[in-house]
Design a protein around this motif. Structure first.
Motif, short mmCIF file in Angstrom:
data_model
loop_
_atom_site.label_atom_id
_atom_site.label_comp_id
_atom_site.label_asym_id
_atom_site.label_seq_id
_atom_site.Cartn_x
_atom_site.Cartn_y
_atom_site.Cartn_z
N ALA A 232 47.93 51.83 43.85
CA ALA A 232 48.14 50.59 44.61
C ALA A 232 47.35 50.57 45.90
CB ALA A 232 49.63 50.38 44.89
N ARG A 233 46.05 50.89 45.81
CA ARG A 233 45.15 50.83 46.96
C ARG A 233 44.21 49.64 46.78
NH1 ARG A 233 46.55 54.48 51.14
NH2 ARG A 233 47.73 56.14 50.12
N PRO A 234 44.30 48.64 47.63
CA PRO A 234 43.51 47.41 47.44
C PRO A 234 42.06 47.57 47.84
CG PRO A 234 44.78 47.23 49.45
CD PRO A 234 45.19 48.53 48.79
N ARG A 235 41.27 46.65 47.37
CA ARG A 235 39.85 46.59 47.68
C ARG A 235 39.55 45.18 48.19
NH1 ARG A 235 35.29 48.42 43.20
NH2 ARG A 235 33.45 47.97 44.47
N VAL A 236 38.98 45.09 49.39
CA VAL A 236 38.75 43.79 50.02
C VAL A 236 37.80 42.96 49.17
CG1 VAL A 236 37.70 42.63 52.00
CG2 VAL A 236 39.22 44.55 52.36
N GLY A 237 38.14 41.70 48.99
CA GLY A 237 37.32 40.78 48.22
C GLY A 237 37.64 40.78 46.74
N LEU A 238 38.31 41.82 46.28
CA LEU A 238 38.71 41.90 44.88
C LEU A 238 40.22 41.76 44.75
CD1 LEU A 238 37.49 42.31 42.07
CD2 LEU A 238 37.79 44.77 42.36
N ASP A 239 40.95 42.50 45.57
CA ASP A 239 42.40 42.45 45.57
C ASP A 239 42.96 41.64 46.73
OD1 ASP A 239 42.61 44.29 43.32
OD2 ASP A 239 41.86 45.78 44.74
N THR A 240 42.08 41.10 47.55
CA THR A 240 42.47 40.24 48.65
C THR A 240 41.71 38.92 48.55
OG1 THR A 240 40.73 40.99 50.17
CG2 THR A 240 42.77 42.27 50.13
N ASP A 241 42.21 37.91 49.27
CA ASP A 241 41.49 36.65 49.39
C ASP A 241 41.32 36.33 50.86
OD1 ASP A 241 44.00 35.72 50.21
OD2 ASP A 241 44.44 34.74 48.31
N ASP A 242 40.84 35.14 51.18
CA ASP A 242 40.55 34.82 52.57
C ASP A 242 41.80 34.51 53.39
OD1 ASP A 242 41.19 32.34 51.55
OD2 ASP A 242 39.22 31.44 51.89
N ARG A 243 42.98 34.63 52.78
CA ARG A 243 44.23 34.43 53.51
C ARG A 243 45.00 35.74 53.72
NH1 ARG A 243 47.98 32.00 50.80
NH2 ARG A 243 47.05 32.21 48.74
N THR A 244 44.52 36.83 53.17
CA THR A 244 45.30 38.07 53.16
C THR A 244 45.40 38.68 54.55
OG1 THR A 244 44.47 38.50 50.92
CG2 THR A 244 45.56 40.32 52.07
N ILE A 245 46.62 39.04 54.94
CA ILE A 245 46.86 39.73 56.20
C ILE A 245 47.23 41.18 55.91
CG2 ILE A 245 47.53 37.62 57.42
CD1 ILE A 245 50.46 38.42 57.03
N PRO A 246 47.11 42.07 56.90
CA PRO A 246 47.31 43.51 56.63
C PRO A 246 48.65 43.87 56.03
CG PRO A 246 46.21 43.21 58.73
CD PRO A 246 46.61 41.84 58.27
N HIS A 247 49.75 43.21 56.47
CA HIS A 247 51.05 43.55 55.91
C HIS A 247 51.11 43.30 54.41
CE1 HIS A 247 52.33 43.41 60.15
NE2 HIS A 247 53.38 44.13 59.76
N GLU A 248 50.41 42.30 53.92
CA GLU A 248 50.42 42.01 52.49
C GLU A 248 49.73 43.09 51.69
OE1 GLU A 248 50.38 37.15 52.30
OE2 GLU A 248 48.46 38.17 52.61
N ALA A 249 48.71 43.70 52.29
CA ALA A 249 47.87 44.65 51.56
C ALA A 249 48.25 46.11 51.80
CB ALA A 249 46.40 44.44 51.94
N ARG A 250 49.38 46.34 52.47
CA ARG A 250 49.88 47.71 52.70
C ARG A 250 48.98 48.54 53.60
NH1 ARG A 250 52.61 50.01 47.21
NH2 ARG A 250 53.20 48.04 46.25
#
Length: 376
Positions: A232-250
């Motif tokens: 469960a380690r995200p990758r910016v631009g793939l697992d996030t969008d332009d609205r993602t904030i740090p709390h959402e992405a752990r």
């Protein structure tokens, strides 16, 4: 599906059995696997494997004030980062949304940053614009290329001999110089035994050959991505969008917590959103692991909507086949979606892994203070 710029083909694509990553994928130009993708993943868990991640964009920052300067414009507490240590970090926009995630290592008077290849030029441009009068000199550092060693046998005598080392770093984020240039750092993910090697780019093939001759299994980027998703380690631009904030992405936490956002530091761009969510609110979405129906005709694409009862409840991220878990994916789903909700994405039924759902029962200090003022 998100589009990613094509990077130069890795020289390792000429190695025996190397199969190129799919066209249009975020890792196009890298070896996808070497004929046995699931076996390569197993080797990364049970023995030792080496993965080509040379599409990572590298930035070098010399200068006496490099750390104090970075501290003021990024989310992590790095002002006093000791020599030979690393940290994960974020660059946020004014609204606290994630623009860049990067790993930085300070070694022998230089801070080295590596980040996503498609975002690296923008990050370098931002850093260059923010220098002003600070004694820091961000520049293209792509003379170094990233390989990753995975597995409990990464510290075996033959592998150490191939690297010219007596031992690998034992603490997470610790880094030591390599005799031939570059350095090795220990990472806390995607497995318990993970080491990034930043080696001179002209020695990429030579280093890879030496490691495989020493017993490391050649593994494609598929193996790394499967283990990353399972962790469960995200990758910016793939697992996030332009609205993602740090709390959402752990990504909340100090380096000791394997986070990228320190909650006890001075001002930086986007801090107001981080503080407000931490003290008063909850993130609207959270990152979870999805299990996908492997019997479906095809796989969904990153960026597709996740639905429940015909209603959109989230966004799909990385999709990959894991050697034990089968088809899995990362997803940003609305926080109020119960883990047992039946989901659909593309042609697949999907289910949230309940163990991946972040704990959400803590009352924030700011909310407690407000309630006390209101007599609750």
């Amino acid at each position: 599906m998100a589009e990613f710029p094509i990077v130069s083909e890795s020289p390792l694509l000429t190695f025996p059995d190397a199969v190129a990553s799919p066209p249009g994928s975020p890792d196009e130009g890298l070896p996808w696997h070497y004929g046995d993708p699931l076996g390569e993943q197993r080797a990364a868990i049970t023995s030792v494997a080496v993965v080509d991640r040379s599409n990572r964009f590298v930035i070098a920052i010399p200068g006496d004030e490099r750390l104090s300067w970075l501290h003021t414009i990024s989310s992590q507490h790095v002002q006093a980062l000791p020599d030979g240590t690393s940290a994960e970090n974020l660059s946020l926009d004014l609204n606290g949304r994630i623009e860049h995630h990067f790993v930085q290592t300070d070694l022998d008077g230089v801070t080295w940053i590596d980040t996503e290849h498609d975002r690296g030029p923008d990050l370098l441009g931002f850093l260059a614009k923010m220098v002003f009068w600070a004694k820091a000199e961000p520049r293209d550092g792509n003379e170094l290329a990233v390989l990753t060693l995975l597995g409990p046998d990464a510290g075996s005598a033959p592998v150490l001999a191939a690297l010219g080392l007596e031992a690998l770093p034992t603490e997470a984020y610790a880094a030591v110089a390599l005799p031939g240039g570059g350095f090795v750092r220990r990472m806390p993910w995607p497995t318990e035994h993970s080491y990034d090697l930043l080696v001179p780019r002209e020695k990429l093939a030579e280093t890879f050959t030496a490691l495989t001759a020493a017993g490391a299994r050649a593994a494609g980027i598929w193996a790394f991505e499967a283990l990353r998703v399972a962790d469960a380690r995200p990758r910016v631009g793939l697992d996030t969008d332009d609205r993602t904030i740090p709390h959402e992405a752990r990504w909340i936490g100090s380096p000791a917590e394997a986070g990228a956002v320190h909650l006890d530091k001075g001002c930086y761009r986007g801090q107001e959103t981080v503080a407000r969510v931490h003290n008063l609110g909850k993130p609207p979405r959270h990152l979870v692991l999805l299990h996908l129906d492997g019997s479906a005709d095809g796989r969904p694409e990153p960026g597709e909507a996740i639905t429940a009862g015909g209603r959109s409840v989230g966004r799909l991220g990385t999709v990959v086949d894991h050697y034990e878990l089968g088809p899995i994916a990362l997803a940003l789903v609305k926080r109020n979606i119960a883990p047992d909700t039946s989901l659909v994405v593309g042609p697949c039924a999907a289910a949230i892994d309940p163990d991946s759902v972040p704990a959400d029962d803590t009352v924030q200090a700011g909310r407690l203070a407000v309630d006390r003022l209101r007599g609750r």
